[in-house]
Each structure stands twice: as C-alpha cells, then as structure tokens.
Scaffold this active site. Structure first.
Site, PDB file in Angstrom:
ATOM      1  N   CYS A  93       7.535  -0.909   6.030  1.00  0.00           N
ATOM      2  CA  CYS A  93       6.994   0.329   5.472  1.00  0.00           C
ATOM      3  C   CYS A  93       7.989   0.894   4.464  1.00  0.00           C
ATOM      4  CB  CYS A  93       6.759   1.331   6.598  1.00  0.00           C
ATOM      5  SG  CYS A  93       6.047   2.884   6.030  1.00  0.00           S
ATOM      6  N   LEU A  94       7.480   1.364   3.337  1.00  0.00           N
ATOM      7  CA  LEU A  94       8.360   1.929   2.311  1.00  0.00           C
ATOM      8  C   LEU A  94       9.052   3.195   2.795  1.00  0.00           C
ATOM      9  CD1 LEU A  94       6.051   1.428  -0.800  1.00  0.00           C
ATOM     10  CD2 LEU A  94       8.016   0.024  -0.110  1.00  0.00           C
ATOM     11  N   GLN A 133       3.252   9.787   1.878  1.00  0.00           N
ATOM     12  CA  GLN A 133       4.518   9.119   1.534  1.00  0.00           C
ATOM     13  C   GLN A 133       5.080   9.608   0.204  1.00  0.00           C
ATOM     14  OE1 GLN A 133       2.904   4.956   2.433  1.00  0.00           O
ATOM     15  NE2 GLN A 133       5.048   4.788   3.026  1.00  0.00           N
ATOM     16  N   HIS A 186      -2.560   0.131   8.711  1.00  0.00           N
ATOM     17  CA  HIS A 186      -1.216   0.684   8.486  1.00  0.00           C
ATOM     18  C   HIS A 186      -1.293   1.906   7.559  1.00  0.00           C
ATOM     19  CE1 HIS A 186       3.265   0.160   7.650  1.00  0.00           C
ATOM     20  NE2 HIS A 186       2.876   1.037   6.747  1.00  0.00           N
ATOM     21  N   GLU A 187      -2.032   1.757   6.453  1.00  0.00           N
ATOM     22  CA  GLU A 187      -2.071   2.858   5.472  1.00  0.00           C
ATOM     23  C   GLU A 187      -2.825   4.071   6.004  1.00  0.00           C
ATOM     24  OE1 GLU A 187      -0.078   2.827   3.113  1.00  0.00           O
ATOM     25  OE2 GLU A 187       0.409   0.709   3.339  1.00  0.00           O
ATOM     26  N   HIS A 235      -0.943   6.349   8.296  1.00  0.00           N
ATOM     27  CA  HIS A 235      -0.091   7.353   7.629  1.00  0.00           C
ATOM     28  C   HIS A 235      -0.822   8.683   7.470  1.00  0.00           C
ATOM     29  CE1 HIS A 235       3.614   5.335   6.472  1.00  0.00           C
ATOM     30  NE2 HIS A 235       2.965   4.305   5.971  1.00  0.00           N
ATOM     31  N   GLY A 260       0.837  -1.180   0.000  1.00  0.00           N
ATOM     32  CA  GLY A 260       0.000   0.000   0.000  1.00  0.00           C
ATOM     33  C   GLY A 260       0.876   1.234   0.000  1.00  0.00           C
TER      34      GLY A 260
END
Ligand code: NI
Length: 197
Positions: free
Chosen positions: A110-111, A54, A152-153, A156, A49
């Site tokens: 996480c990216l 981000q 998680h997304e 953010h 995701g």
C-alpha cells in the site's frame, strides 16, 4: 494536474469512513481535478490504485490501473477505472467467511504503508457497482487479482488498511519479502499456489 502528497499510516484521514459524493458534484472542477490528480499521483508512485483519503480527501472515490507486470505475467492488465461511491459485494463465501475455494490470497502492499508486504485472503469474485467520472452507472464482476485490487481500494473508503486484514505473521519488509518469500507462496488462488511462469 498535480502530484499530491500521499497520507501515511497513522494519518487520521486514513481511518475515517469517507463521505459519499453528491452525483450532481461529479462534473465540478474540484472533483474532476481531484480525479486527474489522483491518476497522476498513482502513476508517479507506481501504484495499482489510489483512494481519495490517501490524498487527504475524505470522499468515496478511488482510481485503479495496472499495466503489464512482468512479475505477474498471468494477470491481465487492469484498464484505468474510476469508481465513485462504489459498493463492492462478495459473490462467494457465507457471512464473510471464505472457504479456500472462495479465496484469492496474495501479498499486498500500500502506498500509505510503504516498504511492506503482507498476505491477505480476499473474496475471489465480487460485484462492483459505482458511478464513473461522467456520472454514469457501472455494474460489473471482477475476479481474482482484479477482485483483490478493488477490495483493497474500497477498503480505504471505509477506513480499513490491508494490514488490518493481513495475517500478522506474514507482514514483511520489502527487502525481506524479495529475499525470503518464495514465489510459489506469494499468490494462492482457490487455496492453490499460483506460480509465475
Ligand atoms: Ni492502499
């Protein structure tokens, strides 16, 4: 379409609460291009995701997609999902406190925090309300792995990273994760180990 740069932990944009998107703007070229770019960036980075902050856009928007993952064959793939102004409500737990039977625990990555994993306990069942990329209303319930990814997304969008919620003693670099975290302790569903078949 374009691949955008991914903000890394420490960038202030990752710590801000993102702005709501005016539904009248969803059809605009700016928002539709941002969505396309986020999907392309997520695919390029091999992420599950991606949230708009981000890619340095402080907007309430995230994209999710998980293909068949040979490491976790027990999880159904998640179809491409675009969430605008999402509201995620846990359907388990009391006052944010999760009993083991309410939780789905796994090592997340996480990216924006590359090369690391850490174990987070999340609500195993959530209601998701949002708008899709055509401005239509979405309202659905996701469980287990899907519930983890959407929490998680959407975290953010509130300026929260998984490392804020992870048990700090479980934080590990990826190489050490592969070496030292046994497969039977990577995922716990309702408090019980879920082992890859
Ligand atoms: Ni992330």
């Amino acid at each position: 379409m374009a691949i955008r740069k991914i903000a890394q932990m420490g960038e202030p944009v990752l710590r801000r609460k993102a702005e709501l998107i005016d539904p009248g703007r969803i059809g605009s070229t700016a928002i539709q291009t941002l969505i396309d770019d986020m999907i392309e960036t997520m695919h390029d980075a091999d992420g599950a995701g991606l949230a708009a902050p981000q890619v340095y856009e402080s907007l309430q928007l995230c994209v999710i997609e998980v293909g068949k993952n040979p490491r976790y064959p027990q999880f159904e793939p998640i179809p491409l999902t675009v969430l605008i102004n999402p509201v995620v409500t846990p359907l388990v737990g009391t006052e944010g406190v999760l009993a083991p039977e309410d939780s789905f625990q796994m090592y997340e990555g996480c990216l924006s925090v590359p090369g690391m994993r850490g174990q987070v306990a999340r609500a195993r069942k959530v209601r998701v309300q949002a708008l899709d990329r055509a401005g239509g209303a979405l309202d659905f319930v996701w469980e287990s792995f899907r519930a983890v990814v959407v929490q998680h997304e959407t975290d953010h969008l509130l300026g929260t990273l998984y490392v804020d919620r992870a048990d700090p003693k479980t934080l590990t670099f990826l190489r050490e994760y592969e070496r030292f975290v046994p497969s039977d302790s990577r995922i716990r569903d309702r408090g019980k180990a879920l082992v890859s078949s």
